[in-house]
Design a protein around this motif. Sequence first.
Motif, short mmCIF file in Angstrom:
data_model
loop_
_atom_site.label_atom_id
_atom_site.label_comp_id
_atom_site.label_asym_id
_atom_site.label_seq_id
_atom_site.Cartn_x
_atom_site.Cartn_y
_atom_site.Cartn_z
N ILE A 30 -4.54 0.26 -4.70
CA ILE A 30 -5.17 -0.81 -5.48
C ILE A 30 -4.94 -0.57 -6.97
O ILE A 30 -4.60 -1.49 -7.71
N VAL A 53 -1.52 -1.67 -7.73
CA VAL A 53 -1.36 -3.13 -7.73
C VAL A 53 -2.01 -3.74 -8.98
O VAL A 53 -1.45 -4.65 -9.60
N ASN A 103 -0.36 -5.93 -12.20
CA ASN A 103 -0.76 -7.31 -12.41
C ASN A 103 -1.43 -7.60 -13.74
O ASN A 103 -1.65 -8.76 -14.07
N ILE A 130 5.94 1.06 6.33
CA ILE A 130 4.84 1.68 5.58
C ILE A 130 3.67 0.71 5.40
O ILE A 130 2.56 0.98 5.85
N MET A 131 3.94 -0.41 4.75
CA MET A 131 2.86 -1.34 4.45
C MET A 131 2.24 -1.97 5.70
O MET A 131 1.03 -1.92 5.88
N LEU A 143 0.03 0.56 7.37
CA LEU A 143 -1.28 0.76 6.73
C LEU A 143 -2.19 -0.44 6.97
O LEU A 143 -3.38 -0.29 7.27
N THR A 175 1.44 -11.31 -5.81
CA THR A 175 1.46 -9.93 -6.30
C THR A 175 0.20 -9.16 -5.88
O THR A 175 0.19 -7.94 -5.90
N TRP A 176 -0.84 -9.89 -5.52
CA TRP A 176 -2.06 -9.22 -5.09
C TRP A 176 -2.08 -8.95 -3.60
O TRP A 176 -3.04 -8.38 -3.08
N ASP A 217 -0.74 -6.90 -1.46
CA ASP A 217 -0.96 -5.58 -0.87
C ASP A 217 -2.34 -5.00 -1.16
O ASP A 217 -2.76 -4.05 -0.51
N ALA A 218 -3.02 -5.57 -2.14
CA ALA A 218 -4.35 -5.04 -2.45
C ALA A 218 -5.41 -5.60 -1.51
O ALA A 218 -6.46 -4.99 -1.33
N PHE A 251 -6.55 -3.32 1.40
CA PHE A 251 -7.36 -2.16 1.04
C PHE A 251 -8.74 -2.57 0.54
O PHE A 251 -9.71 -1.86 0.77
N ALA A 252 -8.77 -3.73 -0.13
CA ALA A 252 -10.08 -4.22 -0.55
C ALA A 252 -10.93 -4.51 0.69
O ALA A 252 -12.10 -4.12 0.75
#
Lengths: 367, 292
Positions: free
Chosen positions: A151, A154, A158, B220-221, B224, B262-263, B265-266, B269-270
Motif C-alpha cells: 500500500i 501504491v 499515486n 505474484i499479484m 496475493l 493505479t489504485w 493493487d491497493a 490489501f485495504a
Amino acid sequence: MSANKGANMDENKNPVGGTSTRRTRWQKAIQPTVIVIAVVLLVALNLYIRRPDVDPYILGVLCLTGINMILAAGLNLINGFTGQFSIGHAGFMAVGAYTAALLTTYRNFPFLPATVLGALAAGMMGLVVGIPALRLRGDYLAIVTLGFGEIIRVVINNIPITGGAQGLVAIPGYTTFYWVEGWLILILVLISNLIRSGVGRCLLAIREDEVAATALGVDTTFYKVLAFTIGAASAGVAGSLYAHQIMYIDPSVFGFFKSIEILIAVVLGGLGSLTGSVLAAGLLTALPELLRGFAEYRMIVYSALLVLVMLIRPAGLLGQLEAVDILGWRRRPRPQWRTTGAGSGSDAFAAVQADLTTTDRLRGASK
Amino acid sequence: MVEFLQQIINGLSLGSIYALIALGYTMVYGILKLINFAHGDVYMVGAFAGYYAAAVFHWSFVPALLFAMAGAAVLGVAIERIAYRPLRNATRIATLITAIGVSLLLENLGIVVLHPEPRAFPDLVQLRMVRLGALYINNRQLVIVLVATILMIALQWVVNRTRIGQAMRAVAEDQDTARLMGINVDRVISFTFALGSALAAAAGVLVGLYYGRIDPLMGIMPGLKAFVAAVLGGIGLIPGAMVGGLVMGVAEVMVVAFLSSTWKDAVAFAILIVILLVRPSGLLGRAVREKV
C-alpha cells in the motif's frame, strides 16, 4: 513438546540466551580480542577509503553494504528478537527515503536533520501500521505487513509530490562512507543495548511464548509496537542513506523483492543474532557484486539458499548466537531456536521474572 | 446503471479466477495452517503448461486445460514433498520462510528458463460478443465463469461425497485423531496439494485465455489477492474462498472503473486489513478462541 520443555528447564539455568550475563573466563579474555579485531578492520577500512586513488565503485558497494546491514539489523529486532514476522520492511525504507529526499531536494535541508526526520516519519508509519497489525499473529501478521508495504508503494506511486512512477530525481548525493558508518554503528549499538536491557528481555519473552509473557505481566502489545517502531525508524535511516547515495529513487525500488532480500539476510544470519544479520547482509551485498557475470542466477541462488537453510539449519547460520559467543568457545548449554521444541523459553522467562521490577518501572514510565 | 451491471459482470469473471486460486490456499491452510506462498507461482506454471499444450502441441482448449491441471498437480505434490514435508513439525515461521523461498525460486527459474518477456497466449476460444439487453458479455468471460463453476461443483463433490474428501475433512479437523483412525495423513496432504494446484492451473489457463498474455511473474499479484480472498471468505472454508474470490473480483473491477486503475493493487490489501481488524474469521467464518 512439554517434556522437551521440562528437560530444557533442568539443564539450562542461565538467564537469557544469547545475551548472557554470566561468562566464562575464556570468554572474558576473548571478547576484547574480538572487539579489537573488529575495530582494527574498521580502522583499516577507513584508512583505505581515504586513499586518493580509491575506486568509487568499491566505495559505492561499501556504502550499499552498510545500508543493507542497517536494514537487516532493524528487521532482526522485529523478526528475530521479538518474533513478529514482518515482510514489509522495504515500505518503511521507502517512507524514510522519500521524506528525507524531498526535504533535501526541495527544501534544502541539510543531510542530518533530513535523515532524522526521515527516520521519524518511518517510525511514525511503523507505529501506525504496528498498532493494528500487531494484534495479529504469525502468518497473518506477515501478510498484513506485506499488504502495508504494498500500500505504501501504491500510495507513493499515486501522489504527485513524489514524482509517481517516474521517481524522484536530482537528489543531492550527500551520502558518504562516513555517514553510513556512523549511522550503522549508532544503530547497532542502540539495538544491541536494547536487547540486553529489561525491554529486550520482554521482547525475548514475547518471542518465546506470548501467552506466557502476558501471564508474567509483560505488556505485549506495547513492546511489540515498540520493537516494530524502532525497526521501522532504522529502515527509514537506511532509506535516506540509500536515496542520497543513488540520487534517484522510484517506488519499484522498494517493492516486495527488497523486503525479501532483507528478510533473506536476517534468516541466513540467524533470527536473533545481530552479528549474524550484519555478516549475512555484508555477504549478500558483496557477493553479487563480485559475481556480476552471474547476475541472472543471483536470485535463483538466493531463493534456493533460503529453502536450503530452512531445511538444513532452520535457525540460520549463527542461530541466536553472536560472533563473540562462537569465538568465545562457550561451553554452557545453548538455547535453541524453537524448531526443536520449546527451546530457550525458560531462560527468557526466568530473566523476565527476575526483571519484573524493571518491567514495571518501564511500563510506568511509558504510560 | 448499465455501466454498473457491466462492471459486475467483469468483476464476476475476474472473481471466478481469484476464487479458483483461493481454493488452493484455503484447503492447504485448512490442513497444514500454512500460507502456501508458492501457490501463485503454481498458477503461473499452470498457465505456461497450458500455453505449451496449445502453442506447441496444438491441443484444443479442454485437453490443454486438463494437461495444465495435471502438470500443476504434479508440481504441487512435489513442492509439498520436497520443501514442506521435512518441516512439518517446525515452527510456522520456518515453514512460511520456506514457502516464500519456493515461491521466489519458481519465479526466478521462470525468468531464466521461460524468459521474462510476456508471451501471447493462443486463441483457444474465438472471441465473440454476446448481447444481453444493453449489456455486452464476451464469450470468454462466459467460458471462465462456466469452467470455474464446473470445477467448484466437482470440488464440492470430491470434498463432501468421496472417501478421500472425508479423509481431507478429518485431517483438517484434527490431524492426530485422523491418523489414529487409520487415515494416511501424508497421502491426504499430497492429494490436497494436487487438488489445489490443479485448480490454480485452471485459473492460469483461463487468465491466459482472457488477457491473452502470460509471463513468469504473473503469479505474484493474483496469488496475493487470492490469498486475501481466502481470508476474506474465512480461511479454511471452501465456500468462503468462493465468496471471497467473487467479492474481491467485483471490488477490484469497481475501483478500476470508478476510481483509478493505479489504485487497483491497493484494494486487495485495504480489504485484507479491514477484514482482519473487524472480522478476522472472515465473512463465513466463526470466531475461534485460541487455545493455550
